[in-house]
Design a protein around this motif. Structure first.
Motif, PDB file in Angstrom:
ATOM      1  N   UNK A  47     130.701 106.751  20.142  1.00 52.31           N
ATOM      2  CA  UNK A  47     129.294 106.604  20.484  1.00 52.31           C
ATOM      3  C   UNK A  47     128.428 107.162  19.352  1.00 52.31           C
ATOM      4  N   UNK A  48     127.364 106.443  19.028  1.00 49.86           N
ATOM      5  CA  UNK A  48     126.426 106.835  17.982  1.00 49.86           C
ATOM      6  C   UNK A  48     125.059 107.063  18.605  1.00 49.86           C
ATOM      7  N   UNK A  49     124.439 108.172  18.266  1.00 48.26           N
ATOM      8  CA  UNK A  49     123.148 108.517  18.849  1.00 48.26           C
ATOM      9  C   UNK A  49     122.102 107.469  18.476  1.00 48.26           C
ATOM     10  N   UNK A  50     121.353 107.048  19.477  1.00 48.05           N
ATOM     11  CA  UNK A  50     120.282 106.056  19.347  1.00 48.05           C
ATOM     12  C   UNK A  50     120.793 104.671  18.960  1.00 48.05           C
ATOM     13  N   UNK A  51     122.103 104.460  18.963  1.00 51.51           N
ATOM     14  CA  UNK A  51     122.656 103.163  18.612  1.00 51.51           C
ATOM     15  C   UNK A  51     123.550 102.594  19.707  1.00 51.51           C
ATOM     16  N   UNK A  52     124.509 103.365  20.135  1.00 50.57           N
ATOM     17  CA  UNK A  52     125.464 102.853  21.125  1.00 50.57           C
ATOM     18  C   UNK A  52     126.109 104.012  21.866  1.00 50.57           C
ATOM     19  N   UNK A  53     126.286 103.843  23.168  1.00 50.79           N
ATOM     20  CA  UNK A  53     126.981 104.830  24.002  1.00 50.79           C
ATOM     21  C   UNK A  53     127.989 104.090  24.868  1.00 50.79           C
ATOM     22  N   UNK A  82     117.089  96.058  19.832  1.00 44.79           N
ATOM     23  CA  UNK A  82     115.780  95.963  19.176  1.00 44.79           C
ATOM     24  C   UNK A  82     115.134  97.340  19.195  1.00 44.79           C
ATOM     25  N   UNK A  83     113.906  97.414  18.662  1.00 45.37           N
ATOM     26  CA  UNK A  83     113.253  98.707  18.595  1.00 45.37           C
ATOM     27  C   UNK A  83     112.956  99.261  19.983  1.00 45.37           C
ATOM     28  N   UNK A  84     112.554  98.405  20.903  1.00 46.40           N
ATOM     29  CA  UNK A  84     112.220  98.835  22.256  1.00 46.40           C
ATOM     30  C   UNK A  84     113.060  98.099  23.294  1.00 46.40           C
ATOM     31  N   UNK A  85     114.283  97.765  22.947  1.00 48.70           N
ATOM     32  CA  UNK A  85     115.109  97.003  23.887  1.00 48.70           C
ATOM     33  C   UNK A  85     116.568  97.427  23.733  1.00 48.70           C
ATOM     34  N   UNK A 136     103.780 100.218  31.226  1.00 48.06           N
ATOM     35  CA  UNK A 136     102.423 100.598  31.609  1.00 48.06           C
ATOM     36  C   UNK A 136     101.906 101.736  30.735  1.00 48.06           C
ATOM     37  N   UNK A 137     102.782 102.702  30.423  1.00 50.37           N
ATOM     38  CA  UNK A 137     102.369 103.805  29.557  1.00 50.37           C
ATOM     39  C   UNK A 137     102.066 103.315  28.147  1.00 50.37           C
ATOM     40  N   UNK A 138     102.845 102.358  27.650  1.00 51.21           N
ATOM     41  CA  UNK A 138     102.591 101.814  26.308  1.00 51.21           C
ATOM     42  C   UNK A 138     101.252 101.108  26.257  1.00 51.21           C
ATOM     43  N   UNK A 139     100.926 100.345  27.297  1.00 50.10           N
ATOM     44  CA  UNK A 139      99.657  99.625  27.318  1.00 50.10           C
ATOM     45  C   UNK A 139      98.471 100.571  27.452  1.00 50.10           C
ATOM     46  N   UNK A 140      98.686 101.719  28.087  1.00 48.70           N
ATOM     47  CA  UNK A 140      97.582 102.672  28.259  1.00 48.70           C
ATOM     48  C   UNK A 140      97.304 103.468  26.996  1.00 48.70           C
ATOM     49  N   UNK A 149     102.706 106.137  16.222  1.00 49.81           N
ATOM     50  CA  UNK A 149     104.051 106.110  16.787  1.00 49.81           C
ATOM     51  C   UNK A 149     104.938 105.127  16.037  1.00 49.81           C
ATOM     52  N   UNK A 150     104.334 103.940  15.677  1.00 55.38           N
ATOM     53  CA  UNK A 150     105.116 102.955  14.943  1.00 55.38           C
ATOM     54  C   UNK A 150     105.498 103.454  13.560  1.00 55.38           C
TER      55      UNK A 150
END
Length: 326
Positions: A47-53, A82-85, A136-140, A149-150
């Motif tokens: 497992x790699x952090x932020x990549x795969x578990x 993806x970045x957010x998926x 909803x938090x992203x849109x707010x 953030x980007x």
């Protein structure tokens, strides 16, 4: 409810394990309302952090019927696409500690799959709620926060994908480690989405269970039919005994009711009994006479047979004498 998380522990082979204790609610009428569960999770070193578990969860459900016969293995594979998926793939397997007999095995598997569908349907709804809350938090957020953030995400150093590919090939196989063709048959990819859906396939074991269930149904029908026939036979025997007892009692009462009261009636009764005795005696005489006649006929037939055999022997004597003379 009553969730208890134990900390992660690193093993010698590089994997990490932890134990989770919790209580679940059951809707099966044959099981208790609640049951305690012990879940042992193993996160592989690939497992790699932020990549795969890749995490295997061994689930032991206590306080349910035949809980000491089986346990469940769930494999959770969470991959970044993806970045957010992210993509979550779950494969599961029912394993047996000791082999049950056919009817118990079908009962366990039926309740196992129904409970598993409810569990992952609930997990799907919770993930959908979490996704809706996140969007909803992203849109707010204000435009400046989004840009900052980007930029922070872009500056973050990502792990190289080519470093984790060899490790993923070791652990991304399903729990049952089938071939690629079997995986392609079992997993149906939904177009334009990262979700997968499990498609159960017909297997020889399923066909065997179906044939066993049909055989049990036929045996049950035959047993029910035999029980019905035995009940009918018992009823007929009981009615016959009841009728015999009733007839005997009725005849006794009839004799008691018609006892002679005078000498004339006694004389008539004796006369009728004498006539009955004479008629029975006459019948026996006729039977004996016919038997004697049959015996006489048999005697005549035996005498004729003996005479015929004697004449045949006499006719054959001159020939034997001629042969001896020559």
């Amino acid at each position: 409810s009553d969730i208890i998380f134990h900390p992660w522990k690193k093993e010698e082979n590089g994997n990490q394990t932890r134990v989770i204790l919790y209580t679940i609610t059951l809707t099966n009428p044959l099981a208790p309302k609640t049951a305690t569960v012990t879940e042992t999770q193993t996160m592989y070193k690939a497992s790699q952090e932020s990549e795969c578990y890749v995490i295997d969860a061994e689930v032991l459900t206590h306080d349910v019927p035949y809980h000491d016969y089986f346990y469940t293995i769930n494999r959770y594979t969470l991959t970044r696409v993806a970045r957010n998926k992210s993509r979550l793939r779950v494969s599961t397997e029912l394993r047996y500690r000791k082999q049950p007999w056919g009817l118990v095995k079908s009962f366990i598997e039926k309740n196992f799959w129904s409970g598993l569908e409810d569990y992952f349907r609930h997990l799907e709804s919770e993930l959908t709620k979490t996704e809706s809350t996140y969007l909803a938090e992203v849109h707010r957020q204000s435009p400046k926060e989004k840009v900052s953030k980007q930029s922070a995400v872009r500056r973050r150093k990502r792990a190289h994908t080519h470093l984790r590919v060899p490790h993923l090939e070791e652990v991304l196989s399903p729990v049952t480690t089938p071939t690629d063709e079997e995986v392609a048959h079992r997993i149906k990819h939904v177009a334009g989405s990262t979700q997968t859906r499990h498609i159960p396939e017909e297997s020889p074991s399923g066909f065997h269970l179906q044939s066993v269930s049909k055989l049990l149904l036929v045996i049950s029908f035959v047993l029910v039919l035999l029980v019905i026939l035995n009940m009918m036979l018992f009823y007929k025997l009981w009615m016959l005994e009841y009728t015999t007892q009733t007839l005997t009692a009725w005849q006794g009462l009839r004799l008691q009711e018609r006892l002679p009261q005078s000498q004339t009636e006694w004389a008539q009764l004796l006369e009728s009994q004498q006539k009955y005795h004479d008629s029975e005696l006459q019948k026996w005489r006729e039977i004996i006479k016919s038997s004697v006649m049959l015996l006489d006929q048999m005697k005549d037939s035996l005498i004729n047979l003996q005479n015929g055999i004697g004449s045949r022997d006499f006719g054959s004597d001159p020939e034997e004498k001629r042969k001896r003379f020559h």
